[in-house]
Structures are given as C-alpha cells and as structure tokens.
Design a protein around this motif. Structure first.
Motif, PDB file in Angstrom:
ATOM      1  N   VAL A 148       0.842  -1.204   0.000  1.00  0.00           N
ATOM      2  CA  VAL A 148       0.000   0.000   0.000  1.00  0.00           C
ATOM      3  C   VAL A 148       0.875   1.252   0.000  1.00  0.00           C
ATOM      4  O   VAL A 148       0.619   2.219  -0.748  1.00  0.00           O
ATOM      5  CB  VAL A 148      -0.946  -0.003   1.219  1.00  0.00           C
ATOM      6  N   LEU A 149       1.917   1.260   0.822  1.00  0.00           N
ATOM      7  CA  LEU A 149       2.810   2.423   0.872  1.00  0.00           C
ATOM      8  C   LEU A 149       3.521   2.626  -0.467  1.00  0.00           C
ATOM      9  O   LEU A 149       3.688   3.764  -0.923  1.00  0.00           O
ATOM     10  CB  LEU A 149       3.848   2.244   1.987  1.00  0.00           C
ATOM     11  N   LEU A 150       3.909   1.536  -1.107  1.00  0.00           N
ATOM     12  CA  LEU A 150       4.565   1.645  -2.413  1.00  0.00           C
ATOM     13  C   LEU A 150       3.630   2.259  -3.447  1.00  0.00           C
ATOM     14  O   LEU A 150       4.025   3.161  -4.204  1.00  0.00           O
ATOM     15  CB  LEU A 150       5.026   0.264  -2.884  1.00  0.00           C
ATOM     16  N   VAL A 151       2.385   1.801  -3.477  1.00  0.00           N
ATOM     17  CA  VAL A 151       1.417   2.304  -4.453  1.00  0.00           C
ATOM     18  C   VAL A 151       1.150   3.792  -4.236  1.00  0.00           C
ATOM     19  O   VAL A 151       1.023   4.562  -5.195  1.00  0.00           O
ATOM     20  CB  VAL A 151       0.104   1.499  -4.355  1.00  0.00           C
ATOM     21  N   ASN A 152       1.086   4.217  -2.988  1.00  0.00           N
ATOM     22  CA  ASN A 152       0.711   5.596  -2.679  1.00  0.00           C
ATOM     23  C   ASN A 152       1.884   6.567  -2.581  1.00  0.00           C
ATOM     24  O   ASN A 152       1.693   7.776  -2.727  1.00  0.00           O
ATOM     25  CB  ASN A 152      -0.068   5.624  -1.359  1.00  0.00           C
ATOM     26  N   PHE A 153       3.097   6.038  -2.343  1.00  0.00           N
ATOM     27  CA  PHE A 153       4.273   6.914  -2.163  1.00  0.00           C
ATOM     28  C   PHE A 153       5.473   6.365  -2.937  1.00  0.00           C
ATOM     29  O   PHE A 153       6.571   6.257  -2.411  1.00  0.00           O
ATOM     30  CB  PHE A 153       4.628   7.024  -0.667  1.00  0.00           C
ATOM     31  N   GLN A 154       5.242   6.042  -4.200  1.00  0.00           N
ATOM     32  CA  GLN A 154       6.288   5.386  -4.978  1.00  0.00           C
ATOM     33  C   GLN A 154       7.548   6.232  -5.072  1.00  0.00           C
ATOM     34  O   GLN A 154       8.667   5.696  -5.067  1.00  0.00           O
ATOM     35  CB  GLN A 154       5.777   5.055  -6.375  1.00  0.00           C
ATOM     36  N   GLU A 155       7.397   7.541  -5.127  1.00  0.00           N
ATOM     37  CA  GLU A 155       8.561   8.403  -5.293  1.00  0.00           C
ATOM     38  C   GLU A 155       9.437   8.437  -4.037  1.00  0.00           C
ATOM     39  O   GLU A 155      10.607   8.793  -4.097  1.00  0.00           O
ATOM     40  CB  GLU A 155       8.119   9.827  -5.670  1.00  0.00           C
ATOM     41  N   ARG A 156       8.859   8.060  -2.878  1.00  0.00           N
ATOM     42  CA  ARG A 156       9.644   8.079  -1.633  1.00  0.00           C
ATOM     43  C   ARG A 156      10.081   6.686  -1.184  1.00  0.00           C
ATOM     44  O   ARG A 156      10.909   6.559  -0.288  1.00  0.00           O
ATOM     45  CB  ARG A 156       8.801   8.682  -0.493  1.00  0.00           C
ATOM     46  N   PHE A 157       9.497   5.659  -1.770  1.00  0.00           N
ATOM     47  CA  PHE A 157       9.644   4.303  -1.253  1.00  0.00           C
ATOM     48  C   PHE A 157      11.104   3.836  -1.240  1.00  0.00           C
ATOM     49  O   PHE A 157      11.639   3.431  -0.208  1.00  0.00           O
ATOM     50  CB  PHE A 157       8.791   3.348  -2.092  1.00  0.00           C
ATOM     51  N   LEU A 158      11.758   3.891  -2.389  1.00  0.00           N
ATOM     52  CA  LEU A 158      13.136   3.411  -2.486  1.00  0.00           C
ATOM     53  C   LEU A 158      14.068   4.256  -1.631  1.00  0.00           C
ATOM     54  O   LEU A 158      14.958   3.722  -0.948  1.00  0.00           O
ATOM     55  CB  LEU A 158      13.597   3.423  -3.944  1.00  0.00           C
TER      56      LEU A 158
END
Length: 282
Positions: A148-158
């Motif tokens: 869920v966090l990846l889908v919603n905050f992809q630009e911050r995830f990595l």
C-alpha cells in the motif's frame, strides 16, 4: 485512511474476489470452483496441489470441484493466499522489486514458522475459536501494508529503504510514519485488509503487532504473541528483511511459551518448506 488508494496493481481481481469469498462463511465449494476457473494461475496451482501425493493416491484429476473437495478449506486458503498475495510483492523496477521480494520472503517465512510452531508445540499458544483459521494467512498478510505504501508513495519508497537500512527498529518504524505522511505499514496493512473484508480480529493484529502484548487491544492475543515470536526467529535467518537491531526487539513485551521447544529443528523445517514453496512458484 481515506487518503490511501487500495488499488494494488499486482493483485488479480479474481484472486481478490476469492479472498473475499474465503472470508465469508456462506461461500460454497461450488462458488469457489466457479471463481477459481477464471484465473489460470490459481486454477493450475489448485489442480497441481490436489494431484500431489499428499492429497491423493491414484487417479489425477483436472476437475476443479474434485480438487477443492480433496484439499479442504484450510489448504485452499493457503494456496489462494500464496498465489494471490505473492504477485502483489512485485515491481518492474529492479531495485524496488528486490525490496519487495525480501519483504515477501519474510512474510512467507513468518507464515510457515507460525504453522510449524503450533504443530510442533500445540500447548505453547492455545488458539481458540477461529484462531486456527487465521493462522493460515496471518504471516502472509502482516506486511501487506508495504505494498500500500509503495502504491501511494512510490517516489519516496526506495529512498526510505536506502536511507534507513541500518536504522534500529523502533526508530525505523517512526521514520516510516515521517516518510509516508503519517502512515506506516501497520496502519496501511490493517486498512487494506478491512477494505478486503478480512475479519476485524485479523486487522487488529496486523495494526498492532509492533506493540508489546500488554498494549495489544484485540482478540487472539496468542496469535499476536506468536507473530512477534516468528519475527524474532526470522531475525536469525537469511529471510530477515527489517534491521536486526536491537536483537531482542520482538521479544520485548512478548509472552514466550514455557514449553520446551526445539527451535533449531523448527527453523530447519521452515527453511526447507520455504525453499519448496518458492521452488514451486519458480
């Protein structure tokens, strides 16, 4: 949680509907069979498992209804959850995919450990009522919040995982909330499971498994303790994903069984099972 999207692209709509059906006591085997036919991957895995030596001795069958009857409800759940959820932990980016694969392996290992542990030491944690049913999937879904966090905050995830690879666990989880707009994988996971019609008891454990047992407010405290114990054991294996510091993080505030336990044997069995499951997917 209204601000979060729960549209997880890796999840098959057929599989998601199957999960909802498995969470409904009114669902019949015929309904499950009709739904499973709609997804070739799920269909194939069910047929293959039902035709394995563990579930039959003579004639193979490609009939989905026959296969479901052979397997039984718990085994059906295991197959569906593993096939459907594994695909969610995938990403086209090589770097992000490496992170997601490790989170999935940690989740799968937790699930296998919990089942092996209860089987080996049934007196350690007494699972009442529907506790045994929840045992089939709790390990697999307890980290779904990261998807869920990846889908919603992809630009911050990595960037988050790159910056916090060595951050001790208490601070790591606080940083999650800072990086992801007040959300963490606990709350995001609980919210998506609620949206998927999982029982409130399961959502509560996922939301609170980072808490000490005395702070846990929900049903099935034994499952809550068992999940935390599984996370401690995983820290000693190659399947660990989160930071290993402090080494006793998951034991703090966890009720440890007094029964004599051969952890080395259980861990060995878990490794073999995880390799077997991942080999089947490969």
């Amino acid at each position: 949680m209204e601000s979060l999207s729960f549209d997880l692209p890796g999840i098959s709509p057929v599989g998601l509907d199957l999960i909802a059906m498995l969470n409904s006591p009114q669902t019949t085997v015929k309904q499950l069979a009709a739904q499973a036919k709609l997804d070739p991957v799920i269909f194939g895995n069910i047929i293959a498992c039902a035709n394995s030596p563990l579930f039959h001795e003579v004639n193979n069958s490609t009939d989905i209804l026959t296969s479901l009857v052979r397997l039984g409800q718990r085994e059906i759940k295991r197959i569906v959850y593993q096939v459907v959820l594994r695909s969610a932990f995938f990403h086209e980016s090589t770097e992000i995919n490496a992170i997601m694969r490790r989170i999935w392996q940690q989740s799968l290992t937790a699930n296998v450990f919990m089942q092996k542990f209860v089987s080996a030491v049934p007196e350690a944690y007494v699972l009442e009522g529907e506790g045994h049913d929840y045992l089939e999937c709790l390990g697999l879904i307890h980290n779904i919040g990261y998807v869920v966090l990846l889908v919603n905050f992809q630009e911050r995830f990595l960037d988050f995982f790159s910056a916090n690879a060595e951050t001790p666990l208490p601070e790591f989880f606080r940083e999650e909330r800072e990086w992801f707009g007040g959300h963490d994988h606990f709350s995001a996971g609980s919210a998506v499971l609620e949206a998927w019609s999982f029982p409130p008891a399961v959502c509560g454990i996922v939301a609170q498994y980072g808490m000490h047992s005395q702070d846990f407010h929900g049903e099935y405290p034994a499952l809550h303790n068992l999940l935390r114990l599984s996370r401690h054991v995983i820290m000693m294996t190659d399947y660990n994903f989160h930071p290993r510091k402090p080494a006793d993080f998951w034991l703090e505030g966890t009720e440890i069984p007094t029964a004599e336990v051969d952890y080395d044997q259980i861990i060995s069995d878990v490794r073999d099972s995880v390799r077997s499951i991942e080999g089947a997917f490969a």
